[in-house]
Design a protein around this motif. Structure first.
Motif, PDB file in Angstrom:
ATOM      1  N   GLY A 128       0.733  -1.222   0.005  1.00  0.00           N
ATOM      2  CA  GLY A 128      -0.040   0.046  -0.288  1.00  0.00           C
ATOM      3  C   GLY A 128       0.960   1.389  -0.018  1.00  0.00           C
ATOM      4  O   GLY A 128       2.071   1.558  -0.805  1.00  0.00           O
ATOM      5  N   ASP A 129       0.511   2.139   0.926  1.00  0.00           N
ATOM      6  CA  ASP A 129       1.389   3.365   0.974  1.00  0.00           C
ATOM      7  C   ASP A 129       2.397   3.432   1.926  1.00  0.00           C
ATOM      8  O   ASP A 129       2.756   4.583   2.437  1.00  0.00           O
ATOM      9  CB  ASP A 129       0.513   4.788   1.141  1.00  0.00           C
ATOM     10  N   ASN A 130       2.647   2.355   2.571  1.00  0.00           N
ATOM     11  CA  ASN A 130       3.638   2.053   3.669  1.00  0.00           C
ATOM     12  C   ASN A 130       4.942   2.217   3.030  1.00  0.00           C
ATOM     13  O   ASN A 130       5.524   1.054   2.684  1.00  0.00           O
ATOM     14  CB  ASN A 130       3.254   0.890   4.584  1.00  0.00           C
ATOM     15  N   ALA A 131       5.663   3.282   2.873  1.00  0.00           N
ATOM     16  CA  ALA A 131       6.953   3.377   2.404  1.00  0.00           C
ATOM     17  C   ALA A 131       8.053   2.466   3.280  1.00  0.00           C
ATOM     18  O   ALA A 131       8.867   2.100   2.685  1.00  0.00           O
ATOM     19  CB  ALA A 131       7.567   4.775   2.388  1.00  0.00           C
ATOM     20  N   GLN A 132       8.022   2.386   4.549  1.00  0.00           N
ATOM     21  CA  GLN A 132       8.888   1.606   5.263  1.00  0.00           C
ATOM     22  C   GLN A 132       8.827   0.235   4.920  1.00  0.00           C
ATOM     23  O   GLN A 132       9.821  -0.295   4.954  1.00  0.00           O
ATOM     24  CB  GLN A 132       8.751   1.952   6.868  1.00  0.00           C
ATOM     25  N   THR A 133       7.451  -0.420   4.847  1.00  0.00           N
ATOM     26  CA  THR A 133       7.340  -1.650   4.392  1.00  0.00           C
ATOM     27  C   THR A 133       8.203  -1.874   3.167  1.00  0.00           C
ATOM     28  O   THR A 133       8.727  -3.002   2.783  1.00  0.00           O
ATOM     29  CB  THR A 133       6.024  -2.095   4.575  1.00  0.00           C
ATOM     30  N   ALA A 134       7.587  -1.057   2.017  1.00  0.00           N
ATOM     31  CA  ALA A 134       8.388  -1.508   0.812  1.00  0.00           C
ATOM     32  C   ALA A 134       9.540  -1.230   0.790  1.00  0.00           C
ATOM     33  O   ALA A 134      10.559  -2.052   0.056  1.00  0.00           O
ATOM     34  CB  ALA A 134       7.723   0.036  -0.085  1.00  0.00           C
ATOM     35  N   LEU A 135      10.323  -0.137   1.717  1.00  0.00           N
ATOM     36  CA  LEU A 135      11.999  -0.246   1.656  1.00  0.00           C
ATOM     37  C   LEU A 135      12.380  -1.497   2.292  1.00  0.00           C
ATOM     38  O   LEU A 135      13.662  -2.212   1.997  1.00  0.00           O
ATOM     39  CB  LEU A 135      12.193   0.950   2.379  1.00  0.00           C
ATOM     40  N   SER A 136      11.720  -2.173   3.238  1.00  0.00           N
ATOM     41  CA  SER A 136      12.230  -3.418   4.059  1.00  0.00           C
ATOM     42  C   SER A 136      12.272  -4.509   2.985  1.00  0.00           C
ATOM     43  O   SER A 136      12.904  -5.723   3.258  1.00  0.00           O
ATOM     44  CB  SER A 136      11.154  -3.662   5.036  1.00  0.00           C
ATOM     45  N   LEU A 137      11.633  -4.372   1.791  1.00  0.00           N
ATOM     46  CA  LEU A 137      11.677  -5.555   0.897  1.00  0.00           C
ATOM     47  C   LEU A 137      13.073  -5.647   0.085  1.00  0.00           C
ATOM     48  O   LEU A 137      13.338  -6.530  -0.663  1.00  0.00           O
ATOM     49  CB  LEU A 137      10.570  -5.493  -0.135  1.00  0.00           C
ATOM     50  N   ILE A 138      13.882  -4.474   0.144  1.00  0.00           N
ATOM     51  CA  ILE A 138      15.304  -4.567  -0.536  1.00  0.00           C
ATOM     52  C   ILE A 138      15.925  -5.433  -0.015  1.00  0.00           C
ATOM     53  O   ILE A 138      16.344  -5.141   1.117  1.00  0.00           O
ATOM     54  CB  ILE A 138      15.692  -2.738  -0.663  1.00  0.00           C
ATOM     55  N   PHE A 139      16.543  -6.313  -0.830  1.00  0.00           N
ATOM     56  CA  PHE A 139      17.533  -7.418  -0.184  1.00  0.00           C
ATOM     57  C   PHE A 139      18.979  -6.776  -0.163  1.00  0.00           C
ATOM     58  O   PHE A 139      19.890  -6.931   0.487  1.00  0.00           O
ATOM     59  CB  PHE A 139      17.312  -8.649  -0.984  1.00  0.00           C
ATOM     60  N   GLY A 140      19.133  -6.142  -1.457  1.00  0.00           N
ATOM     61  CA  GLY A 140      20.475  -5.700  -1.771  1.00  0.00           C
ATOM     62  C   GLY A 140      20.312  -4.383  -2.751  1.00  0.00           C
ATOM     63  O   GLY A 140      19.747  -4.347  -3.623  1.00  0.00           O
ATOM     64  N   GLU A 141      21.434  -3.531  -2.793  1.00  0.00           N
ATOM     65  CA  GLU A 141      21.593  -2.488  -3.848  1.00  0.00           C
ATOM     66  C   GLU A 141      22.881  -2.455  -4.100  1.00  0.00           C
ATOM     67  O   GLU A 141      23.861  -2.282  -3.169  1.00  0.00           O
ATOM     68  CB  GLU A 141      20.929  -1.205  -3.132  1.00  0.00           C
ATOM     69  N   GLY A 142      23.323  -1.824  -5.320  1.00  0.00           N
ATOM     70  CA  GLY A 142      24.706  -1.380  -5.739  1.00  0.00           C
ATOM     71  C   GLY A 142      24.886  -1.193  -7.023  1.00  0.00           C
ATOM     72  O   GLY A 142      23.830  -0.859  -7.921  1.00  0.00           O
ATOM     73  N   VAL A 143      26.012  -1.391  -7.573  1.00  0.00           N
ATOM     74  CA  VAL A 143      26.202  -1.151  -9.126  1.00  0.00           C
ATOM     75  C   VAL A 143      27.108  -2.364  -9.521  1.00  0.00           C
ATOM     76  O   VAL A 143      28.200  -2.726  -9.076  1.00  0.00           O
ATOM     77  CB  VAL A 143      27.159   0.260  -9.164  1.00  0.00           C
ATOM     78  N   PHE A 144      26.505  -3.053 -10.500  1.00  0.00           N
ATOM     79  CA  PHE A 144      27.131  -4.020 -11.518  1.00  0.00           C
ATOM     80  C   PHE A 144      28.181  -3.212 -12.297  1.00  0.00           C
ATOM     81  O   PHE A 144      27.741  -2.253 -13.123  1.00  0.00           O
ATOM     82  CB  PHE A 144      26.096  -4.767 -12.246  1.00  0.00           C
ATOM     83  N   THR A 145      29.223  -3.742 -12.467  1.00  0.00           N
ATOM     84  CA  THR A 145      30.105  -3.080 -13.460  1.00  0.00           C
ATOM     85  C   THR A 145      30.601  -4.477 -14.331  1.00  0.00           C
ATOM     86  O   THR A 145      31.348  -5.262 -13.639  1.00  0.00           O
ATOM     87  CB  THR A 145      31.560  -2.667 -13.031  1.00  0.00           C
ATOM     88  N   PHE A 146      30.147  -4.487 -15.546  1.00  0.00           N
ATOM     89  CA  PHE A 146      30.454  -5.563 -16.326  1.00  0.00           C
ATOM     90  C   PHE A 146      31.526  -5.399 -17.387  1.00  0.00           C
ATOM     91  O   PHE A 146      31.445  -4.362 -18.137  1.00  0.00           O
ATOM     92  CB  PHE A 146      29.374  -6.003 -17.252  1.00  0.00           C
ATOM     93  N   GLU A 147      32.275  -6.413 -17.705  1.00  0.00           N
ATOM     94  CA  GLU A 147      33.137  -6.423 -18.851  1.00  0.00           C
ATOM     95  C   GLU A 147      32.666  -7.695 -19.611  1.00  0.00           C
ATOM     96  O   GLU A 147      32.609  -8.650 -18.890  1.00  0.00           O
ATOM     97  CB  GLU A 147      34.760  -6.506 -18.492  1.00  0.00           C
ATOM     98  N   THR A 148      33.057  -7.767 -21.048  1.00  0.00           N
ATOM     99  CA  THR A 148      32.406  -9.124 -21.896  1.00  0.00           C
ATOM    100  C   THR A 148      33.589  -9.309 -22.534  1.00  0.00           C
ATOM    101  O   THR A 148      33.960  -8.942 -23.799  1.00  0.00           O
ATOM    102  CB  THR A 148      31.357  -8.944 -22.526  1.00  0.00           C
TER     103      THR A 148
END
Length: 137
Positions: free
Chosen positions: A20-40
């Motif tokens: 719903g509109d519960n921002a804290q609950t929504a944020l609690s669903l984030i498991f991880g965050e960052g930046v992938f840097t890929f080379e091929t």
């Protein structure tokens, strides 16, 4: 789709409950965050890092399997670095290029998929799964 470059990465716990509109609950669903840097180095291999900030980095090695009948499959293993907060970590990522709409406006390339904690660490069990999305920067 070109994988080489930087991608904003977020993974989410697979909780089916609406927030719903519960921002804290929504944020609690984030498991991880960052930046992938890929080379091929080849059309079928990918290497790089997942940098989550604060010394939390995974070294990545994987494959790209082009499929004649559908999107390519991207399989990556992430390994923690000795002497850092991620020492002993191991995660597996399995994803596909997000669909590029023919009439999409300002659409950005994405990768969607799932992740599994391949080895236990920091008192957390192996086998924990999440969904992820990575968006080209």
């Amino acid at each position: 789709m070109t994988l080489a470059g930087k991608w904003t990465y977020r993974s989410y716990l697979n909780n089916p409950e609406l927030v719903g509109d519960n921002a804290q609950t929504a944020l609690s669903l984030i498991f991880g965050e960052g930046v992938f840097t890929f080379e091929t180095p080849t059309p079928r291999t990918v290497v790089g890092t997942l940098d989550m900030g604060g010394g939390y980095v995974l070294d990545l090695k994987g494959t790209v399997d082009p499929d004649c009948d559908g999107p390519a499959t991207i399989a990556i293993r992430g390994f923690g670095r000795d002497g850092t907060p991620t020492a002993g970590w191991e995660y597996d990522y399995h994803g596909w290029p997000g669909y590029m709409w023919p009439d999409g406006v300002d659409q950005v390339a994405s990768i969607v998929g799932t992740i599994v904690r391949a080895k236990p660490h920091n008192g957390e069990p192996a086998g924990v799964t999440a969904s992820f999305i990575a968006v080209a920067q």
